[in-house]
Design a protein around this motif. Structure first.
Motif, PDB file in Angstrom:
ATOM      1  N   PHE A 178       5.302 -60.957  -6.425  1.00  0.00           N
ATOM      2  CA  PHE A 178       4.552 -60.421  -7.312  1.00  0.00           C
ATOM      3  C   PHE A 178       4.902 -59.766  -8.802  1.00  0.00           C
ATOM      4  CE2 PHE A 178       1.871 -57.431  -9.177  1.00  0.00           C
ATOM      5  CZ  PHE A 178       0.148 -57.977  -9.131  1.00  0.00           C
ATOM      6  N   ASP A 179       5.774 -59.124  -8.777  1.00  0.00           N
ATOM      7  CA  ASP A 179       6.207 -59.592 -10.414  1.00  0.00           C
ATOM      8  C   ASP A 179       7.925 -59.069 -10.051  1.00  0.00           C
ATOM      9  OD1 ASP A 179       7.487 -58.554 -12.854  1.00  0.00           O
ATOM     10  OD2 ASP A 179       7.184 -56.589 -12.711  1.00  0.00           O
ATOM     11  N   ASN A 180       8.951 -60.079 -10.908  1.00  0.00           N
ATOM     12  CA  ASN A 180      10.388 -59.807 -10.462  1.00  0.00           C
ATOM     13  C   ASN A 180      10.863 -59.417 -11.522  1.00  0.00           C
ATOM     14  OD1 ASN A 180      11.761 -61.716  -8.668  1.00  0.00           O
ATOM     15  ND2 ASN A 180      13.125 -63.426 -10.652  1.00  0.00           N
ATOM     16  N   THR A 181      10.112 -58.778 -12.357  1.00  0.00           N
ATOM     17  CA  THR A 181      11.009 -57.578 -13.561  1.00  0.00           C
ATOM     18  C   THR A 181      11.144 -56.226 -12.588  1.00  0.00           C
ATOM     19  OG1 THR A 181       9.066 -57.342 -15.434  1.00  0.00           O
ATOM     20  CG2 THR A 181      10.076 -59.464 -14.673  1.00  0.00           C
ATOM     21  N   ALA A 182      10.084 -55.757 -11.937  1.00  0.00           N
ATOM     22  CA  ALA A 182      10.222 -55.218 -11.574  1.00  0.00           C
ATOM     23  C   ALA A 182       9.553 -53.721 -12.568  1.00  0.00           C
ATOM     24  CB  ALA A 182      11.057 -54.654 -10.750  1.00  0.00           C
ATOM     25  N   VAL A 183       9.437 -53.854 -14.104  1.00  0.00           N
ATOM     26  CA  VAL A 183       8.544 -53.431 -14.763  1.00  0.00           C
ATOM     27  C   VAL A 183       7.319 -53.293 -14.151  1.00  0.00           C
ATOM     28  CG1 VAL A 183       8.306 -53.296 -16.985  1.00  0.00           C
ATOM     29  CG2 VAL A 183      10.457 -54.136 -16.602  1.00  0.00           C
ATOM     30  N   TYR A 184       5.968 -53.904 -13.472  1.00  0.00           N
ATOM     31  CA  TYR A 184       5.059 -53.397 -13.316  1.00  0.00           C
ATOM     32  C   TYR A 184       5.235 -51.688 -13.323  1.00  0.00           C
ATOM     33  CZ  TYR A 184       0.176 -54.529 -11.163  1.00  0.00           C
ATOM     34  OH  TYR A 184      -1.447 -54.506 -11.245  1.00  0.00           O
ATOM     35  N   GLU A 185       5.648 -51.801 -12.065  1.00  0.00           N
ATOM     36  CA  GLU A 185       5.126 -50.412 -11.359  1.00  0.00           C
ATOM     37  C   GLU A 185       5.259 -49.117 -12.411  1.00  0.00           C
ATOM     38  OE1 GLU A 185       3.386 -49.422  -9.179  1.00  0.00           O
ATOM     39  OE2 GLU A 185       3.228 -51.366  -8.036  1.00  0.00           O
ATOM     40  N   ALA A 230      15.465 -52.891 -19.141  1.00  0.00           N
ATOM     41  CA  ALA A 230      14.642 -54.527 -17.502  1.00  0.00           C
ATOM     42  C   ALA A 230      16.515 -55.203 -17.650  1.00  0.00           C
ATOM     43  CB  ALA A 230      13.777 -54.332 -17.954  1.00  0.00           C
ATOM     44  N   LEU A 231      16.465 -55.374 -16.545  1.00  0.00           N
ATOM     45  CA  LEU A 231      17.545 -56.731 -17.028  1.00  0.00           C
ATOM     46  C   LEU A 231      17.459 -57.471 -16.314  1.00  0.00           C
ATOM     47  CD1 LEU A 231      20.938 -54.503 -15.138  1.00  0.00           C
ATOM     48  CD2 LEU A 231      19.918 -54.698 -17.502  1.00  0.00           C
ATOM     49  N   ASP A 232      16.709 -58.955 -17.482  1.00  0.00           N
ATOM     50  CA  ASP A 232      16.051 -60.110 -16.264  1.00  0.00           C
ATOM     51  C   ASP A 232      16.431 -61.584 -16.385  1.00  0.00           C
ATOM     52  OD1 ASP A 232      14.070 -61.993 -16.311  1.00  0.00           O
ATOM     53  OD2 ASP A 232      14.240 -62.663 -18.409  1.00  0.00           O
ATOM     54  N   ASN A 233      17.530 -60.787 -14.899  1.00  0.00           N
ATOM     55  CA  ASN A 233      17.998 -61.386 -14.555  1.00  0.00           C
ATOM     56  C   ASN A 233      17.933 -62.694 -13.498  1.00  0.00           C
ATOM     57  OD1 ASN A 233      20.092 -60.209 -15.642  1.00  0.00           O
ATOM     58  ND2 ASN A 233      20.228 -58.523 -13.483  1.00  0.00           N
ATOM     59  N   GLY A 234      16.363 -63.042 -13.121  1.00  0.00           N
ATOM     60  CA  GLY A 234      16.059 -64.116 -12.351  1.00  0.00           C
ATOM     61  C   GLY A 234      16.458 -65.517 -13.146  1.00  0.00           C
ATOM     62  N   ALA A 235      17.087 -66.755 -12.205  1.00  0.00           N
ATOM     63  CA  ALA A 235      17.614 -67.815 -12.883  1.00  0.00           C
ATOM     64  C   ALA A 235      16.622 -68.238 -13.715  1.00  0.00           C
ATOM     65  CB  ALA A 235      17.484 -68.629 -11.403  1.00  0.00           C
ATOM     66  N   ASP A 236      17.471 -68.994 -14.764  1.00  0.00           N
ATOM     67  CA  ASP A 236      16.425 -69.058 -16.185  1.00  0.00           C
ATOM     68  C   ASP A 236      17.136 -69.977 -16.755  1.00  0.00           C
ATOM     69  OD1 ASP A 236      14.621 -69.310 -17.527  1.00  0.00           O
ATOM     70  OD2 ASP A 236      14.630 -67.395 -18.722  1.00  0.00           O
ATOM     71  N   PRO A 237      17.495 -70.999 -16.699  1.00  0.00           N
ATOM     72  CA  PRO A 237      19.041 -71.834 -17.331  1.00  0.00           C
ATOM     73  C   PRO A 237      18.196 -72.165 -18.156  1.00  0.00           C
ATOM     74  CG  PRO A 237      17.999 -73.134 -15.497  1.00  0.00           C
ATOM     75  CD  PRO A 237      17.821 -71.870 -15.253  1.00  0.00           C
ATOM     76  N   ASP A 238      17.014 -72.828 -18.707  1.00  0.00           N
ATOM     77  CA  ASP A 238      16.258 -73.183 -19.710  1.00  0.00           C
ATOM     78  C   ASP A 238      15.908 -71.774 -20.575  1.00  0.00           C
ATOM     79  OD1 ASP A 238      17.168 -76.099 -19.212  1.00  0.00           O
ATOM     80  OD2 ASP A 238      15.360 -75.715 -18.139  1.00  0.00           O
ATOM     81  N   PHE A 268      11.646 -68.084 -19.843  1.00  0.00           N
ATOM     82  CA  PHE A 268      11.241 -66.701 -20.027  1.00  0.00           C
ATOM     83  C   PHE A 268      10.224 -66.090 -19.186  1.00  0.00           C
ATOM     84  CE2 PHE A 268      14.368 -66.185 -23.066  1.00  0.00           C
ATOM     85  CZ  PHE A 268      14.776 -65.014 -23.275  1.00  0.00           C
ATOM     86  N   ALA A 269      10.075 -66.868 -17.801  1.00  0.00           N
ATOM     87  CA  ALA A 269       8.868 -66.693 -16.570  1.00  0.00           C
ATOM     88  C   ALA A 269       8.352 -65.673 -16.114  1.00  0.00           C
ATOM     89  CB  ALA A 269       8.795 -68.102 -15.535  1.00  0.00           C
ATOM     90  N   ASP A 270       9.158 -65.313 -15.995  1.00  0.00           N
ATOM     91  CA  ASP A 270       9.442 -63.764 -15.196  1.00  0.00           C
ATOM     92  C   ASP A 270       8.933 -62.680 -16.143  1.00  0.00           C
ATOM     93  OD1 ASP A 270      10.223 -64.567 -12.926  1.00  0.00           O
ATOM     94  OD2 ASP A 270      12.329 -64.032 -12.827  1.00  0.00           O
ATOM     95  N   VAL A 271       8.762 -62.540 -17.329  1.00  0.00           N
ATOM     96  CA  VAL A 271       8.980 -62.164 -18.905  1.00  0.00           C
ATOM     97  C   VAL A 271       7.537 -62.415 -18.638  1.00  0.00           C
ATOM     98  CG1 VAL A 271       8.848 -60.990 -20.906  1.00  0.00           C
ATOM     99  CG2 VAL A 271      10.781 -61.482 -19.625  1.00  0.00           C
ATOM    100  N   LEU A 278       9.686 -51.366 -24.587  1.00  0.00           N
ATOM    101  CA  LEU A 278      10.203 -51.889 -23.233  1.00  0.00           C
ATOM    102  C   LEU A 278      11.053 -53.735 -23.698  1.00  0.00           C
ATOM    103  CD1 LEU A 278      10.445 -53.486 -20.879  1.00  0.00           C
ATOM    104  CD2 LEU A 278       8.247 -54.945 -20.924  1.00  0.00           C
ATOM    105  N   VAL A 279      12.569 -52.935 -23.765  1.00  0.00           N
ATOM    106  CA  VAL A 279      13.814 -54.021 -24.239  1.00  0.00           C
ATOM    107  C   VAL A 279      13.777 -54.558 -22.482  1.00  0.00           C
ATOM    108  CG1 VAL A 279      16.461 -53.988 -24.508  1.00  0.00           C
ATOM    109  CG2 VAL A 279      14.140 -52.550 -25.448  1.00  0.00           C
ATOM    110  N   PHE A 280      14.468 -55.916 -22.467  1.00  0.00           N
ATOM    111  CA  PHE A 280      15.430 -56.907 -21.625  1.00  0.00           C
ATOM    112  C   PHE A 280      16.837 -56.714 -22.561  1.00  0.00           C
ATOM    113  CE2 PHE A 280      10.217 -57.690 -20.771  1.00  0.00           C
ATOM    114  CZ  PHE A 280      10.476 -57.968 -19.365  1.00  0.00           C
ATOM    115  N   VAL A 281      17.189 -57.164 -21.252  1.00  0.00           N
ATOM    116  CA  VAL A 281      18.948 -57.579 -21.040  1.00  0.00           C
ATOM    117  C   VAL A 281      18.635 -59.057 -20.541  1.00  0.00           C
ATOM    118  CG1 VAL A 281      20.655 -56.934 -20.707  1.00  0.00           C
ATOM    119  CG2 VAL A 281      19.238 -55.217 -21.633  1.00  0.00           C
TER     120      VAL A 281
END
Length: 385
Positions: A217-224, A235-243, A246-249, A314-317
Motif C-alpha cells: 500500500f505504502d512502502n515508505t511507512a509515512v502514510y500513517e 524517513a528512510l527511502d530504502n526500496g530498491a530504486d537503482p535509477d 523515487f516511485a515510493d515517494v 518531511l525529510v527522506f534519506v
C-alpha cells in the motif's frame, strides 16, 4: 477417504497458513531481531544455541505495548506495524479504491487501525480478532512475496506465486463467522486457496482477511504518520530504486493528496545543510558528485472535521554514494553496480555486502548529525520552528 480428507481440510482454515513459508519467514525474523535483545539467551551454555529458537524471543502485543487501557510496559518508541489488507474485488464504487487493490492496516498500541477506523485490541479472542504475536505481525508486515501484492496483484502473478509456493501472506481471522460468509463453508480452505490462485481477495468483506507487506500500500511507512499529522518526519527511502525514480515517494504523494488533501512543497533547507539536500532529478545512477542524499518537503494538511490544519516537515534519506564515500564503498559499487539500491529479492547478505550497507548508513547519519546544532531540539534547524 478423499472426501473425508477434503472435508477435514476444508474446515481447518489454519492449513492455509501452515502450508506456506510464512512460519519459516517469521521464525527467522523473530530470531534475528527480537532474539538479539532476549536476555534469556545470555544464560544459555551451548554456543550453537545462538542459531536456534528460544521461547522468550517472541512476545504478545500486550507484553510489548501494554494491556489496552493500561500503562505502557515497554520503553520502546511508539511502534506502528503496517500491513496491507488485499482487496481485489472491491465493493466500493470509487475508482481510486479499485486501482489500489488494498487497504492499510496499522497495528498500534490503541488497537487495529483499518483504513482510518480503529478497532480495539480488546476485541481479540474467540469470535473476534485472532491474536497474533509481535513477531508474527512483523513477519506479515514484511511479506513481500505473495499471491496478493496490493496494487501489483494480477492473476498471472498470483498463479505463479502459488505454484512456486511463494506465499508469505497470512489469512487473518478478523471477525465472527456469519451464515453467508465463505469462512463458514465446509470447503472454505480449498476455496481460499483457489482465490490465492486467481488473486481474488475480498478485503474486509469476509471473516478472513488476506494480509501482506505494508509496502503493497505504502512502502515508505509515512502514510500513517501524515494521518497523525506528526510535525517532523525523518524517513528512510530504502526500496530498491537503482535509477532513482523515487516511485515510493511519488506513490505516497498521490495517496496523501487524495486521502488527506495534502499539498507537498519542496523544503528550503537551512544554510548549514543545503549541500545535503537534492531534488528528484539530481540523483543519478553511479554518480558520486556532490554530497546530496536528502530529499525534503513541507506538507500542508487541511483541517478535517475536528482535526485542525497542520504543517509537517518531511525529510527522506536516500542511500547514495557521495564524493566523500570511503574507498571500500567505492570498490564495492564498482563490482556491484546496483549498490546501494540492490534488489530486495536478495535476502542473504555476505560479509562484504552487510558491511558496505552498514558503513554507508553510518556515514550518512554522521554527516547529518554533525550539521545539527546542540540543544534539546536540534531538528528545529530543519523545520524552521
Amino acid at each position: 477417504m478423499l472426501l473425508a480428507l477434503g472435508l477435514i481440510t476444508g474446515v481447518t482454515l489454519q492449513f492455509l497458513n501452515l502450508s506456506t513459508l510464512q512460519n519459516l519467514y517469521t521464525a527467522r525474523i523473530v530470531r534475528a531481531y527480537l532474539g538479539a535483545s532476549n536476555a534469556g539467551r545470555a544464560a544459555t551454555a551451548r554456543g550453537a544455541a545462538i542459531t536456534e529458537a528460544h521461547p522468550r524471543d517472541d512476545m504478545s502485543l500486550d507484553q510489548y505495548y501494554g494491556k489496552p487501557g493500561g500503562e505502557p510496559c515497554s520503553l520502546a518508541p511508539l511502534h506502528l506495524i503496517n500491513v496491507t489488507i488485499n482487496d481485489t474485488v472491491v465493493s466500493r464504487s470509487a475508482l481510486v479504491y479499485q486501482d489500489r487493490k488494498g487497504l492499510p492496516l496499522a497495528v498500534t498500541p490503541a488497537g487495529y487501525l483499518v483504513d482510518g477506523r480503529l478497532h480495539a485490541r480488546s476485541d481479540a479472542g474467540p469470535g473476534g480478532f485472532e491474536r497474533l504475536s509481535l513477531g508474527r505481525w512483523i513477519g506479515v508486515s514484511g511479506a513481500a512475496f505473495a499471491p496478493g501484492l496490493g496494487r501489483g496483484t494480477t492473476p498471472e502473478r498470483a498463479l505463479l506465486a502459488v505454484l512456486l509456493n511463494m506465499r508469505l501472506g497470512y489469512w487473518w481471522r478478523a471477525a465472527a463467522a456469519r451464515a453467508h460468509d465463505v469462512g463458514a463453508w465446509v470447503f472454505a480452505t480449498q476455496l481460499h486457496l483457489y482465490r490465492e490462485l486467481r488473486g481474488q481477495f475480498f478485503g474486509t468483506g469476509e471473516r478472513f482477511w488476506y494480509l501482506t507487506d505494508g509496502g503493497h500500500f505504502d512502502n515508505t511507512a509515512v502514510y500513517e504518520l501524515l494521518r497523525r499529522r506528526v510535525d517532523f518526519i525523518l524517513a528512510l527511502d530504502n526500496g530498491a530504486d537503482p535509477d532513482y525514480h523515487f516511485a515510493d515517494v511519488a506513490n505516497l504523494m498521490r495517496l496523501a493528496r487524495v486521502d488527506f488533501g495534502a499539498v507537498f512543497e519542496p523544503l528550503v533547507p537551512p544554510a548549514e545543510m543545503v549541500e545535503l539536500f537534492g531534488n528528484p532529478g539530481g540523483f543519478e545512477r553511479g554518480s558520486r558528485q556532490g554530497r546530496q542524499y536528502l530529499l525534503g518537503y513541507r506538507v500542508a494538511l487541511p483541517a478535517a472535521g475536528d482535526v485542525p490544519a497542520a504543517i509537517c516537515t518531511l525529510v527522506f534519506v536516500k542511500p547514495r554514494l557521495t564524493q566523500d564515500a570511503s574507498l571500500d564503498l567505492v570498490q564495492y559499487q564498482a563490482t556491484h553496480p546496483d549498490f546501494p539500491q540492490e534488489s530486495t529479492a536478495d535476502q542473504f547478505f555476505d560479509d562484504a555486502q552487510w558491511e558496505s550497507y552498514r558503513k554507508l548508513g553510518l556515514s550518512q547519519a554522521e554527516s547529518l548529525l554533525a550539521r545539527l546544532p546542540a540543544g534539546p531540539d536540534p531538528w528545529r534547524v530543519i523545520t524552521g520552528r
